[in-house]
Design a protein around this motif. Sequence first.
Motif, short mmCIF file in Angstrom:
data_model
loop_
_atom_site.label_atom_id
_atom_site.label_comp_id
_atom_site.label_asym_id
_atom_site.label_seq_id
_atom_site.Cartn_x
_atom_site.Cartn_y
_atom_site.Cartn_z
N ARG A 111 1.43 3.20 -8.89
CA ARG A 111 1.30 4.47 -8.17
C ARG A 111 2.56 5.33 -8.25
O ARG A 111 2.61 6.40 -7.64
CB ARG A 111 0.95 4.21 -6.71
CG ARG A 111 -0.37 3.49 -6.52
CD ARG A 111 -0.64 3.17 -5.04
NE ARG A 111 -0.48 4.35 -4.21
CZ ARG A 111 0.44 4.47 -3.24
NH1 ARG A 111 1.30 3.48 -3.03
NH2 ARG A 111 0.52 5.56 -2.54
N GLU A 153 2.02 -1.39 -7.98
CA GLU A 153 0.66 -0.90 -7.76
C GLU A 153 0.26 0.17 -8.77
O GLU A 153 -0.87 0.67 -8.74
CB GLU A 153 0.54 -0.33 -6.34
CG GLU A 153 0.70 -1.39 -5.25
CD GLU A 153 0.93 -0.77 -3.88
OE1 GLU A 153 0.87 0.48 -3.77
OE2 GLU A 153 1.18 -1.53 -2.92
N GLN A 188 5.36 0.45 -5.05
CA GLN A 188 4.66 1.53 -5.74
C GLN A 188 4.58 1.28 -7.24
O GLN A 188 3.56 1.54 -7.87
CB GLN A 188 5.35 2.86 -5.48
CG GLN A 188 4.96 3.50 -4.15
CD GLN A 188 5.12 5.01 -4.23
OE1 GLN A 188 6.16 5.51 -4.65
NE2 GLN A 188 4.10 5.74 -3.84
N SER A 192 4.93 11.33 -7.24
CA SER A 192 5.02 9.90 -7.58
C SER A 192 6.26 9.56 -8.40
O SER A 192 6.49 8.40 -8.72
CB SER A 192 3.78 9.47 -8.38
OG SER A 192 3.69 10.21 -9.59
#
Length: 302
Positions: free
Chosen positions: A259, A257, A254, A144
């Motif tokens: 994430r 979110e 990302q 990530s």
Amino acid sequence: MKKPVLVVMAAGMGSRFGGLKQITPVDEQGDILMDFSLYDARRAGFETVVFVIKEAIAADFRAGVGDRMARHFDVRYTFQELDRLPAGYSVPEGRVKPWGTGHAIACAAEQIDGPFAVINADDFYGRTAFREIYDFLIGGHAPSEQAMVGYLLRNTVTENGFVTRGVCQVEDGYLTDIVERTHIERRDGGIAYTEDGETFYPLDGESVVSMNLWGFQHEMLEEFTGRFPSFLEENLPKNPLRCEYYLPSVANAQIREGRGTVRVFTTPDSWHGVTYREDLPAVRAAVSEMKRRGIYPEQLWK
């Protein structure tokens, strides 16, 4: 861990430049701007390069770039074409505009077998930038965790027209938001952007912007390919001929979110690029000066 791969987005035909700008020499030795990026990338540690090109320029590109680079890299190719779309989608009638930088990465996914960096073919980034991205990619980060090199806006605009830049918000060294501005230009002694060509909004020259030098973990390929159908679903009805799937939008999604993260390495270095034919003299002068100062040898690949 697989060694990092360098992805070079070179599918643009240089419409504003008026020719195949990727293979236009910028010094007396016949080196092109991409030679300097590839030279810096090789010194940083990259050993594999994936060129994202159009099939129509494949022969010229191989002759002008790929065959020479095959002596220094494991060279791979992928084609970014309008009809490379997910099942169930087709090219809208009248569309000629490419699908964007995010689509370029989706097209290259099959050739990427490790963490990867992404660059534009027609921009100069500097050796420090490649070293920072390479070191990040071999650092054993989580899937990530991504990275990018940010430049100061004032160092990335041309005197000869407008440019596209991803304008970043950065907090504590991490990207919190990025907005793609497709028309930024010098104006009235400052820098401004417009969305409609008529109304201009000022931008701070100290703003951090993306020049599309990113470092991604291999798992990000699933994001680039997986988010493309939903992009098409949302945007084709609204703007079938001009909507673009931008690379930064995937990273931004990302972040929003919760994430993923994007580490930002900010550099004070000046950008050099060939967006317009009128940019060439300044780029050639900058290259000559860097060679005079010993930053680059007279013969890059000798």
